[in-house]
Enzyme design. Structure first.
Site, short mmCIF file in Angstrom:
data_model
loop_
_atom_site.label_atom_id
_atom_site.label_comp_id
_atom_site.label_asym_id
_atom_site.label_seq_id
_atom_site.Cartn_x
_atom_site.Cartn_y
_atom_site.Cartn_z
N GLY A 13 0.84 -1.17 -0.04
CA GLY A 13 0.19 0.01 0.23
C GLY A 13 0.84 1.30 0.04
O GLY A 13 0.73 2.04 -0.63
N PRO A 89 -2.18 -13.55 5.10
CA PRO A 89 -1.20 -14.62 5.44
C PRO A 89 -1.99 -15.93 5.49
O PRO A 89 -2.95 -15.94 5.19
CB PRO A 89 -1.11 -14.11 6.99
CG PRO A 89 -2.14 -13.72 7.49
CD PRO A 89 -2.84 -12.68 6.32
N THR A 128 -2.99 -10.16 -2.57
CA THR A 128 -2.79 -11.52 -3.36
C THR A 128 -3.83 -12.37 -2.62
O THR A 128 -3.82 -12.71 -1.30
CB THR A 128 -1.53 -11.99 -2.97
OG1 THR A 128 -0.46 -11.02 -3.56
CG2 THR A 128 -1.49 -13.39 -4.05
N LEU A 158 5.34 -5.98 -7.50
CA LEU A 158 6.82 -5.47 -6.98
C LEU A 158 7.46 -6.57 -6.06
O LEU A 158 6.79 -7.06 -5.58
CB LEU A 158 6.46 -4.10 -6.32
CG LEU A 158 6.00 -4.44 -4.72
CD1 LEU A 158 6.60 -4.43 -3.59
CD2 LEU A 158 5.19 -2.96 -4.72
N GLY A 268 12.81 -16.58 1.10
CA GLY A 268 12.22 -16.22 2.14
C GLY A 268 11.26 -15.11 1.57
O GLY A 268 10.58 -15.12 0.34
N CYS A 271 5.63 -13.70 0.43
CA CYS A 271 5.01 -14.13 -0.77
C CYS A 271 4.96 -15.52 -0.90
O CYS A 271 4.00 -16.35 -1.31
CB CYS A 271 5.12 -13.05 -1.76
SG CYS A 271 4.49 -11.68 -1.26
N1 NAD Z 1 5.16 -7.37 0.55
C1 NAD Z 1 5.29 -7.39 -0.80
O1 NAD Z 1 6.36 -7.30 -1.37
C2 NAD Z 1 4.03 -7.74 -1.75
C3 NAD Z 1 4.13 -7.71 -2.98
C4 NAD Z 1 3.02 -8.03 -3.92
C5 NAD Z 1 1.68 -8.51 -3.33
N2 NAD Z 1 1.75 -8.59 -1.80
C6 NAD Z 1 0.32 -8.74 -1.34
O2 NAD Z 1 -0.13 -7.77 -0.82
C7 NAD Z 1 -0.79 -7.76 0.38
C8 NAD Z 1 -0.35 -6.79 1.41
O3 NAD Z 1 0.83 -7.18 1.67
P1 NAD Z 1 1.88 -6.33 2.64
O4 NAD Z 1 3.16 -6.98 2.52
O5 NAD Z 1 1.82 -4.96 2.26
O6 NAD Z 1 1.26 -6.36 4.19
P2 NAD Z 1 1.74 -5.58 5.29
O7 NAD Z 1 1.39 -6.61 6.43
O8 NAD Z 1 2.90 -4.96 5.17
O9 NAD Z 1 0.56 -4.51 5.41
C9 NAD Z 1 -0.82 -4.87 5.58
C10 NAD Z 1 -1.39 -3.56 6.37
O10 NAD Z 1 -2.87 -3.67 6.33
C11 NAD Z 1 -3.38 -3.17 7.51
N3 NAD Z 1 -4.48 -3.82 7.80
C12 NAD Z 1 -5.12 -4.93 7.90
N4 NAD Z 1 -6.44 -5.05 7.92
C13 NAD Z 1 -6.91 -3.74 7.81
C14 NAD Z 1 -8.10 -3.05 7.89
N5 NAD Z 1 -9.18 -3.91 7.75
N6 NAD Z 1 -8.19 -1.83 7.59
C15 NAD Z 1 -7.26 -1.05 7.23
N7 NAD Z 1 -6.08 -1.40 7.62
C16 NAD Z 1 -5.92 -2.91 7.82
C17 NAD Z 1 -2.47 -3.72 8.70
O11 NAD Z 1 -2.59 -2.96 9.65
C18 NAD Z 1 -0.96 -3.62 7.71
O12 NAD Z 1 -0.47 -2.27 8.06
C19 NAD Z 1 -0.88 -9.14 0.64
O13 NAD Z 1 -1.76 -9.81 0.16
C20 NAD Z 1 0.39 -9.75 0.05
O14 NAD Z 1 0.50 -10.98 -0.28
C21 NAD Z 1 2.74 -8.15 -1.12
O1 UPG Z 2 17.78 -16.26 -7.94
C1 UPG Z 2 17.07 -16.01 -6.65
C2 UPG Z 2 16.09 -15.13 -6.59
C3 UPG Z 2 15.75 -14.83 -5.38
N1 UPG Z 2 15.92 -15.65 -4.29
C4 UPG Z 2 15.30 -15.59 -3.02
O2 UPG Z 2 13.87 -15.65 -3.21
C5 UPG Z 2 13.32 -14.73 -2.20
C6 UPG Z 2 12.21 -13.80 -2.87
O3 UPG Z 2 12.90 -12.77 -3.66
P1 UPG Z 2 12.02 -11.74 -4.61
O4 UPG Z 2 11.31 -12.56 -5.26
O5 UPG Z 2 13.28 -11.03 -5.07
O6 UPG Z 2 11.51 -10.85 -3.60
P2 UPG Z 2 10.18 -10.72 -3.01
O7 UPG Z 2 9.65 -9.38 -2.32
O8 UPG Z 2 9.59 -11.95 -2.10
O9 UPG Z 2 9.10 -10.64 -4.25
C7 UPG Z 2 8.19 -11.78 -4.83
O10 UPG Z 2 6.89 -11.96 -4.17
C8 UPG Z 2 6.04 -10.62 -4.36
C9 UPG Z 2 4.97 -10.71 -3.41
O11 UPG Z 2 3.99 -11.46 -4.25
C10 UPG Z 2 6.11 -10.07 -5.81
O12 UPG Z 2 5.13 -9.35 -6.10
C11 UPG Z 2 7.19 -10.33 -6.62
O13 UPG Z 2 7.00 -10.43 -7.92
C12 UPG Z 2 7.92 -11.46 -6.21
O14 UPG Z 2 9.42 -11.61 -6.95
C13 UPG Z 2 14.58 -14.00 -1.57
O15 UPG Z 2 14.74 -14.64 -0.39
C14 UPG Z 2 15.48 -14.23 -2.32
O16 UPG Z 2 16.71 -13.98 -1.72
C15 UPG Z 2 16.93 -16.59 -4.46
O17 UPG Z 2 17.46 -17.39 -3.42
N2 UPG Z 2 17.35 -16.78 -5.65
#
Ligand code: NAD
Ligand code: UPG
Length: 466
Positions: A13, A89, A128, A158, A268, A271
């Site tokens: 967000g 989660p 997601t 991202l 790790g 996601c």
């Molecule tokens: N972290 C990533 O890189 C990434 C990338 C792509 C997609 N996603 C997906 O995006 C979603 C969010 O991930 P994140 O890492 O940003 O989570 P996050 O835990 O960092 O943030 C979620 C936020 O939502 C808030 N929240 C929860 N319920 C609420 C409600 N009812 N009203 C208002 N606020 C509320 C929480 O307090 C928290 O601050 C997940 O579904 C995740 O799978 C994450």
């Molecule tokens: O060749 C590689 C690439 C990645 N990793 C590991 O894989 C994990 C995930 O890495 P990365 O995908 O770069 O980061 P995330 O932030 O988890 O992003 C993934 O998960 C997000 C949440 O869904 C998606 O939006 C992104 O497209 C997807 O890349 C990490 O522990 C990396 O160290 C490896 O060990 N080897």
């Protein structure tokens, strides 16, 4: 002026909305969260997440067309388009525990929208989620709401650590909507937001289910590549091949490509595991047991990879690490983030604590409190007992000083700059380095005198016993 709100001020967000505000000065963006402390941090100079380049963008637009607020109801009422980016989660309890996505936060957000919205809204599923969530949310909104809603799926791709680059130049923006007139109009409205900076040919529109499924499949494919190269690393260690050489040769095939072929201690992040398990659960629910098993192995291989790394350390240190000092370099799940969710470092620590090793942890960005909280959540003993074995250090040098072994769990660039000659002088002999990220100069380390273990590389004779 179009008004956008985003429920959930987290890793998705915050950066996503900052980018929209930055690229669309004609749009007013408000990021909402139930956590007042998180909102306060977004409004301060100490943002709640570390992401390179994020602060610079936030500083340019905060207070102009980007706002952070805990007044969720007001934010909902004022917005035309509402993104929902709350956490989804893996379920811990009940039906599907350990696999299915927990949609509690999503449903609560949807019910909040339904109860306070008085003007038509486009609701955008950014989190997601499993397939058909948009359909379920649509039912909730229409049953309880007082106005009309269009629900779109717009998964986020991202990656942490590179979020700003990824948002600036996304490979694609995916928008899923219903194929009726209302759905098409809503998808067009959302597409026109991204079109401020994303080339039109990169904005894909499709039906909702394809969009929702594409997100889970993208993460499963990426993680599958990591598990595949990690499986290859085991063959390399047995055969004397070098995993980086194999990855280079294989990745030059344009049908395969070079990315996501870096062998490691295991993937790790919040996601990969969650989304694959979610897909596994969906497959099982649809009676596709063999497909579920196929994807499940991606996660199982990853668990094995983490275990094998710890076992290398224990076997390398003559089958006991009890009371030995092990420096753990890195605690985040990858470099350039302070996020520790599902980080391999947590499992490494859990196993080493079980063996009663003395662990000295250093990570440049992870908060100390976060480390204590992560360790408490996986170790079945009181925090005071953990703190007898674990110390958190403020530099790599401090962590490594007098250690029996160094283990690299995160590929932070600064670890390549460590003065290993100086470190070597202080360490117990023989001095070991276990490079779980293959980021160090192994030849130089061996010249200094270290016994080096690197993932998927030919083994030093002293380690060749297992
Ligand atoms: N972290 C990533 O890189 C990434 C990338 C792509 C997609 N996603 C997906 O995006 C979603 C969010 O991930 P994140 O890492 O940003 O989570 P996050 O835990 O960092 O943030 C979620 C936020 O939502 C808030 N929240 C929860 N319920 C609420 C409600 N009812 N009203 C208002 N606020 C509320 C929480 O307090 C928290 O601050 C997940 O579904 C995740 O799978 C994450
Ligand atoms: O060749 C590689 C690439 C990645 N990793 C590991 O894989 C994990 C995930 O890495 P990365 O995908 O770069 O980061 P995330 O932030 O988890 O992003 C993934 O998960 C997000 C949440 O869904 C998606 O939006 C992104 O497209 C997807 O890349 C990490 O522990 C990396 O160290 C490896 O060990 N080897």
């Amino acid at each position: 002026m179009v008004k956008i709100a985003c429920i959930g001020a987290g890793y998705v967000g915050g950066p996503t909305m900052a980018m929209i505000a930055y690229k669309c000065p004609d749009i007013r963006v408000t990021v909402l969260d139930i956590s007042s402390s998180r909102i306060a941090a977004w409004n301060s100079n100490n943002l709640p997440i570390y992401e390179p380049g994020l602060m610079e963008i936030v500083e340019q637009v905060r207070g102009k067309n980007l706002f952070f607020s805990d007044q969720v109801d007001q934010g909902i009422q004022e917005a035309d388009i509402i993104f929902v980016a709350v956490n989804t989660p893996t379920k811990k309890l009940g039906l599907g525990a350990g696999r299915a996505a927990d949609l509690t936060f999503w449903e609560l957000a949807a019910r909040r929208i339904a109860s306070v919205a008085t003007t038509p809204k486009i609701v955008v599923e950014k989190s997601t989620v499993p397939i058909k969530t948009a359909e379920a949310i649509s039912s909730v909104l229409h049953a309880a709401g007082k106005t009309s809603f269009s629900v779109l799926s717009n998964p986020e791709f991202l990656a942490e650590g590179t979020a700003i680059t990824d948002l600036t130049m996304p490979d694609r923006v995916l928008i899923g909507g219903t194929m009726d007139e209302k759905g098409i109009k809503a998808a067009q409205a959302l597409a026109s937001v991204y079109a401020h900076w994303v080339p039109r040919e990169r904005i894909l529109t499709t039906n909702v289910w394809s969009s929702e499924l594409s997100k889970l499949v993208a993460n499963s494919f990426l993680a599958q590549r990591v598990s595949s190269i990690n499986a290859v690393s085991a063959i390399c260690e047995k055969s004397g091949a070098d995993v980086d050489e194999v990855a280079r040769a294989v990745g030059m095939d344009s049908r395969i490509g070079p990315k996501f072929l870096k062998a490691s201690v295991g993937f790790g992040g919040s996601c990969f595991q969650k989304d694959i398990l979610n897909l596994v659960y969906l497959c099982e629910s649809m009676g596709l047991a063999d497909v579920a098993e196929y994807f499940h192995w991606v996660v199982k291989m990853n668990d094995l990879q983490k275990q094998k790394f710890v076992e290398r350390i224990i076997h390398g240190l003559f089958n006991t690490v009890t009371s030995k000092k092990i420096a753990l370099l890195g605690f985040a799940f990858k470099k350039d983030t302070g996020d520790t969710r599902e980080s391999a470092a947590i499992e490494i620590c859990r196993r080493l604590i079980e063996e009663k090793a003395q662990i000295a942890i250093y990570d440049p960005k992870v908060e100390h409190e976060q480390i204590w909280s992560d360790l408490s959540s996986v170790c079945p003993v009181e925090l005071v007992e953990i703190q007898k074995l674990v110390t958190i250090c403020s530099s790599a040098l401090e962590a490594c000083s007098n250690a029996h072994a160094i283990a690299v769990a995160t590929e932070w660039d600064e670890f390549k700059m460590i003065d290993f000659e100086k470190v070597y002088e202080t360490m117990s002999k023989p001095s070991f380095i276990f490079d779980g990220r293959n980021v160090l100069d192994h030849a130089a380390l061996r010249k200094i005198g270290f016994v080096v273990y690197a993932i998927g590389k030919p083994l030093d004779p002293m380690l060749n016993v297992v």
